[in-house]
Design a protein around this motif. Structure first.
Motif, short mmCIF file in Angstrom:
data_model
loop_
_atom_site.label_atom_id
_atom_site.label_comp_id
_atom_site.label_asym_id
_atom_site.label_seq_id
_atom_site.Cartn_x
_atom_site.Cartn_y
_atom_site.Cartn_z
N ARG A 104 0.75 -1.20 -0.10
CA ARG A 104 0.11 0.08 -0.13
C ARG A 104 0.96 1.18 0.10
O ARG A 104 0.58 1.97 -0.70
CB ARG A 104 -1.00 0.02 1.19
CG ARG A 104 -1.97 -1.09 1.20
CD ARG A 104 -3.14 -0.47 2.20
NE ARG A 104 -3.74 0.88 1.74
CZ ARG A 104 -4.90 0.79 1.26
NH1 ARG A 104 -5.60 -0.31 0.72
NH2 ARG A 104 -5.58 1.94 1.03
N ASN A 162 -6.21 6.65 0.02
CA ASN A 162 -6.56 5.36 0.12
C ASN A 162 -7.66 4.95 -0.86
O ASN A 162 -7.58 3.84 -1.26
CB ASN A 162 -7.33 5.56 1.56
CG ASN A 162 -6.42 5.49 2.84
OD1 ASN A 162 -5.25 5.19 2.66
ND2 ASN A 162 -6.74 6.20 3.98
N ASP A 191 -6.78 1.66 -3.25
CA ASP A 191 -7.60 0.40 -3.38
C ASP A 191 -8.06 0.35 -4.76
O ASP A 191 -8.29 -1.07 -5.05
CB ASP A 191 -9.27 0.91 -2.49
CG ASP A 191 -8.74 1.05 -1.21
OD1 ASP A 191 -7.91 0.31 -0.50
OD2 ASP A 191 -9.81 1.39 -0.35
#
Length: 282
Positions: free
Chosen positions: A101, A143, A147
Motif C-alpha cells: 500500500r 486510500n 484500493d
C-alpha cells in the motif's frame, strides 16, 4: 500524441571526444498505442526512453507531447509535466521498508497539499479548504486510489506485504500500480519483463494490455525480447547502432522489412496479429 523529432544524444567519451548514443531519431506515437522499441543490447533503447521523460536531456532535437515541446520545459513546470508520465523498471525499484500500500501511495503522499488534485473538485473549491480539511481529503483520496489500483493489479490480498515477501511478478505489479497512481496518460516500460520467467512475463503483458484497454493510457515498451512485441505491441520501431532502421505496424515491420537486424531479432518466430498469424521473414 508523442512526437520525437531529429533527436540526437551524445555523451562525452574522453577528452574532446563524443559518443553518439542516439542519432537523428524520428518517431510518432499515437494516443492509446502500445508502442514497442526493440533492439539489441547497447542499441540506445533505454537512453531513448529516458529522453522521453527528460531523465536524460537530448543533445539536439525535440520531444513534443500533445503539442508541447517538453525539451523547452524546466523547473516546476517540468516536475508537473512528469506527473503525466509513469515509468516502470526492470528491477522494480520498490521501497523495501514500505508495504505494498505504501509503495503504491508513495508518489501521491509526497505531493504537496497545495498541488494535490482531487477528482471532481476544482482548484478553486480545493483552495477554500483549510489545512486540516485538505489533509483529511488528501488521505481519503489516496486510500481510495490505492484500493482501486490494488484491484486493478490483483494484489488486494497482498496489500500489507513487504517487497521481500513478494514474487518477482508481484513486485512488478506493485511497480505498475505505483506508476499509475497519478493517473498518467503515458506509461514507459524499460525492460519491464526482463527479470521475470516466461509464465510471469505473460501475466504482466496481459495486465499491461488490459490496463491499456481500460484506461487508454499510451504505453511505450523498451525491450530486446521479440515475444514481448509479438504479444502486446500494435506498432514497433527497431533501433540499431543508435538509429531507427524500421518503424510501423508490428506485422508490417516483421513481414516486409529485409534489414539484417530485423531478421536477427525475429529469427523463425511465429507471431500473431488481429488479422491472423504471420510468419517472420528469415
Amino acid at each position: 500524441m508523442i512526437q520525437v523529432k531529429e533527436l540526437t544524444k551524445e555523451f562525452k567519451n574522453g577528452k574532446n571526444r563524443k559518443l553518439t548514443v542516439l542519432n537523428n531519431i524520428n518517431l510518432e506515437i499515437e494516443d492509446g498505442d502500445i508502442f514497442g522499441i526493440i533492439g539489441m543490447s547497447g542499441a540506445g533503447k533505454s537512453t531513448l526512453i529516458r529522453c522521453i521523460n527528460l531523465l536524460e536531456r537530448p543533445t539536439r532535437g525535440h520531444i513534443i507531447i500533445d503539442g508541447t515541446d517538453i525539451t523547452e520545459v524546466r523547473g516546476k513546470n517540468l516536475h508537473a509535466l512528469r506527473k503525466n508520465i509513469g515509468m516502470i523498471f526492470q528491477n522494480f525499484n520498490l521501497l523495501m521498508q514500505k508495504n505494498v500500500r505504501k509503495n503504491i501511495a508513495f508518489g501521491l503522499e509526497i505531493t504537496k497539499l497545495k498541488d494535490f488534485k482531487i477528482p471532481g473538485m476544482n482548484a478553486e473549491n480545493y483552495k477554500k479548504l483549510n489545512y486540516f480539511q485538505k489533509r483529511k481529503a488528501k488521505k481519503a483520496e489516496i486510500n481510495k486510489r490505492v484500493d482501486e489500483l490494488l484491484e486493478l493489479v490483483d494484489l488486494r490480498e497482498k496489500e500489507y506485504y513487504y517487497p521481500a515477501k513478494l514474487s518477482g511478478g508481484q513486485r512488478q505489479r506493485v511497480a505498475i500500480a505505483r506508476a499509475l497512481a497519478t493517473r498518467p496518460s503515458i506509461l514507459l516500460c524499460d525492460e519491464a519483463t526482463s527479470a521475470l520467467d516466461s509464465k510471469t512475463t505473460d501475466s504482466i503483458l496481459k495486465l499491461l494490455k488490459r490496463i491499456n484497454e481500460e484506461t487508454k493510457v499510451t504505453i511505450i515498451v523498451i525491450t530486446h525480447e521479440m515475444n514481448v512485441v509479438q504479444k502486446i505491441c500494435n506498432k514497433v520501431a527497431v533501433i540499431d547502432k543508435s538509429e531507427i532502421v524500421a518503424c510501423g505496424y508490428t506485422e508490417d515491420v516483421f513481414q516486409n522489412n529485409s534489414s539484417e537486424i530485423v531478421r536477427n531479432l525475429v529469427g523463425g518466430i511465429m507471431y500473431e496479429s488481429d488479422n491472423g498469424i504471420f510468419k517472420s521473414v528469415v
